[in-house]
Design a protein around this motif. Structure first.
Motif, PDB file in Angstrom:
ATOM      1  N   GLY A   2       0.826  -1.189   0.000  1.00 43.89           N
ATOM      2  CA  GLY A   2       0.000   0.000   0.000  1.00 43.89           C
ATOM      3  C   GLY A   2       0.861   1.239   0.000  1.00 43.89           C
ATOM      4  N   VAL A   3       0.251   2.343  -0.331  1.00 42.34           N
ATOM      5  CA  VAL A   3       0.928   3.628  -0.387  1.00 42.34           C
ATOM      6  C   VAL A   3       0.301   4.525   0.670  1.00 42.34           C
ATOM      7  CG1 VAL A   3       1.387   5.632  -1.850  1.00 42.34           C
ATOM      8  CG2 VAL A   3       1.312   3.349  -2.852  1.00 42.34           C
ATOM      9  N   VAL A  23       0.895   2.645   8.878  1.00 40.76           N
ATOM     10  CA  VAL A  23       0.573   1.218   8.957  1.00 40.76           C
ATOM     11  C   VAL A  23      -0.773   1.070   9.651  1.00 40.76           C
ATOM     12  CG1 VAL A  23       1.259  -1.021   9.915  1.00 40.76           C
ATOM     13  CG2 VAL A  23       2.993   0.524   8.979  1.00 40.76           C
ATOM     14  N   THR A  24      -1.732   0.485   8.942  1.00 43.48           N
ATOM     15  CA  THR A  24      -3.065   0.285   9.505  1.00 43.48           C
ATOM     16  C   THR A  24      -3.353  -1.176   9.780  1.00 43.48           C
ATOM     17  OG1 THR A  24      -3.953   0.312   7.268  1.00 43.48           O
ATOM     18  CG2 THR A  24      -4.064   2.370   8.526  1.00 43.48           C
ATOM     19  N   LEU A  25      -2.506  -2.055   9.304  1.00 42.23           N
ATOM     20  CA  LEU A  25      -2.612  -3.468   9.641  1.00 42.23           C
ATOM     21  C   LEU A  25      -1.201  -4.000   9.871  1.00 42.23           C
ATOM     22  CD1 LEU A  25      -4.702  -5.605  10.171  1.00 42.23           C
ATOM     23  CD2 LEU A  25      -4.367  -6.411   7.857  1.00 42.23           C
ATOM     24  N   PRO A  26      -0.729  -3.906  11.117  1.00 41.42           N
ATOM     25  CA  PRO A  26       0.624  -4.365  11.432  1.00 41.42           C
ATOM     26  C   PRO A  26       0.666  -5.889  11.556  1.00 41.42           C
ATOM     27  CG  PRO A  26      -0.444  -3.564  13.397  1.00 41.42           C
ATOM     28  CD  PRO A  26      -1.400  -3.334  12.266  1.00 41.42           C
ATOM     29  N   ARG A 112      -2.782 -11.260   4.511  1.00 31.90           N
ATOM     30  CA  ARG A 112      -3.076 -12.314   5.493  1.00 31.90           C
ATOM     31  C   ARG A 112      -2.192 -12.244   6.739  1.00 31.90           C
ATOM     32  NH1 ARG A 112      -6.917 -15.160   3.282  1.00 31.90           N
ATOM     33  NH2 ARG A 112      -6.911 -15.783   1.132  1.00 31.90           N
ATOM     34  N   GLY A 113      -1.861 -11.017   7.182  1.00 31.57           N
ATOM     35  CA  GLY A 113      -1.096 -10.843   8.410  1.00 31.57           C
ATOM     36  C   GLY A 113       0.382 -11.153   8.293  1.00 31.57           C
ATOM     37  N   GLN A 114       0.848 -11.448   7.073  1.00 35.91           N
ATOM     38  CA  GLN A 114       2.252 -11.786   6.878  1.00 35.91           C
ATOM     39  C   GLN A 114       3.103 -10.562   6.540  1.00 35.91           C
ATOM     40  OE1 GLN A 114       3.235 -15.071   7.461  1.00 35.91           O
ATOM     41  NE2 GLN A 114       1.114 -15.051   8.181  1.00 35.91           N
ATOM     42  N   ILE A 115       2.438  -9.465   6.193  1.00 34.84           N
ATOM     43  CA  ILE A 115       3.132  -8.225   5.863  1.00 34.84           C
ATOM     44  C   ILE A 115       2.380  -7.060   6.495  1.00 34.84           C
ATOM     45  CG2 ILE A 115       4.135  -8.991   3.664  1.00 34.84           C
ATOM     46  CD1 ILE A 115       1.764  -7.646   2.260  1.00 34.84           C
ATOM     47  N   GLU A 116       3.084  -5.979   6.759  1.00 33.27           N
ATOM     48  CA  GLU A 116       2.412  -4.765   7.224  1.00 33.27           C
ATOM     49  C   GLU A 116       1.683  -4.147   6.044  1.00 33.27           C
ATOM     50  OE1 GLU A 116       5.480  -2.324   8.907  1.00 33.27           O
ATOM     51  OE2 GLU A 116       5.265  -3.293  10.855  1.00 33.27           O
ATOM     52  N   GLU A 117       0.502  -3.598   6.318  1.00 33.74           N
ATOM     53  CA  GLU A 117      -0.271  -3.006   5.244  1.00 33.74           C
ATOM     54  C   GLU A 117      -0.593  -1.548   5.552  1.00 33.74           C
ATOM     55  OE1 GLU A 117      -3.489  -5.458   3.659  1.00 33.74           O
ATOM     56  OE2 GLU A 117      -2.596  -7.189   4.658  1.00 33.74           O
TER      57      GLU A 117
END
Length: 168
Positions: A2-3, A23-26, A112-117
């Motif tokens: 994401g940007v 980061v909104t999904l760490p 799927r929780g494997q990367i920060e988004e």
């Protein structure tokens, strides 16, 4: 993925913005390393802060910028858990006091929780209803006065990473 994207909301003489980590999904268990807050500034008084909101706990993150009407600010939040949850909260615009909090649902993200988004998901407000698209297969409408879920629907989502939307 994401940007980072940033917006502000102006209602009358007040400006509201989400501040903090993009980061909104760490990664699971790391939400507290990506703090976020929402600020309300009084433009008539040269941007003096009127109030500041912090998420209700360490596993919560503000998502996007609030949307406002004349009396209330509506904010999207994520609860970061094994399966992330979407919530919408209503705050009094004059004081920042929470009026209600409604869970919309939970869903896996592309990472799927494997990367920060990084995301900047926004609410839409029209005719007393809040509308929310998860970009993960769900649309919802919420009554702005009560916080009750008016309707919720699912739409088919693409299951392959080769889809054009994956690279947008």
């Amino acid at each position: 993925h994401g940007v980072p994207r940033f917006t502000m909301t102006v209602q009358g003489s007040l400006a509201l913005a989400r501040l903090g980590s993009p980061v909104t999904l760490p990664l699971q268990g790391q939400a507290k390393q990506h703090p976020s807050e929402v600020v309300c500034l009084d433009l008539d008084r040269q941007g003096i802060p009127l109030w500041t909101l912090r998420p209700p706990g360490e596993s919560w993150i503000f998502e996007g910028t609030p949307v406002c009407d004349a009396n209330f600010a509506y904010q999207l939040l994520r609860y970061v858990d094994a399966r992330p949850q979407w919530h919408v909260a209503c705050y009094e615009l004059a004081t920042g006091v929470q009026r209600w909090l409604t869970m919309i649902g939970s869903s896996e993200t592309m990472g799927r929780g494997q990367i920060e988004e990084h995301s900047h998901t926004l609410l839409t407000l029209a005719e007393g209803r809040l509308y929310f698209c998860t970009n993960q297969g769900t649309l919802a409408a919420i009554d702005a006065a009560s916080g009750s879920l008016t309707w919720l629907t699912h739409y088919p989502s693409c299951k392959t990473r080769n889809a054009a939307h994956w690279q947008r």
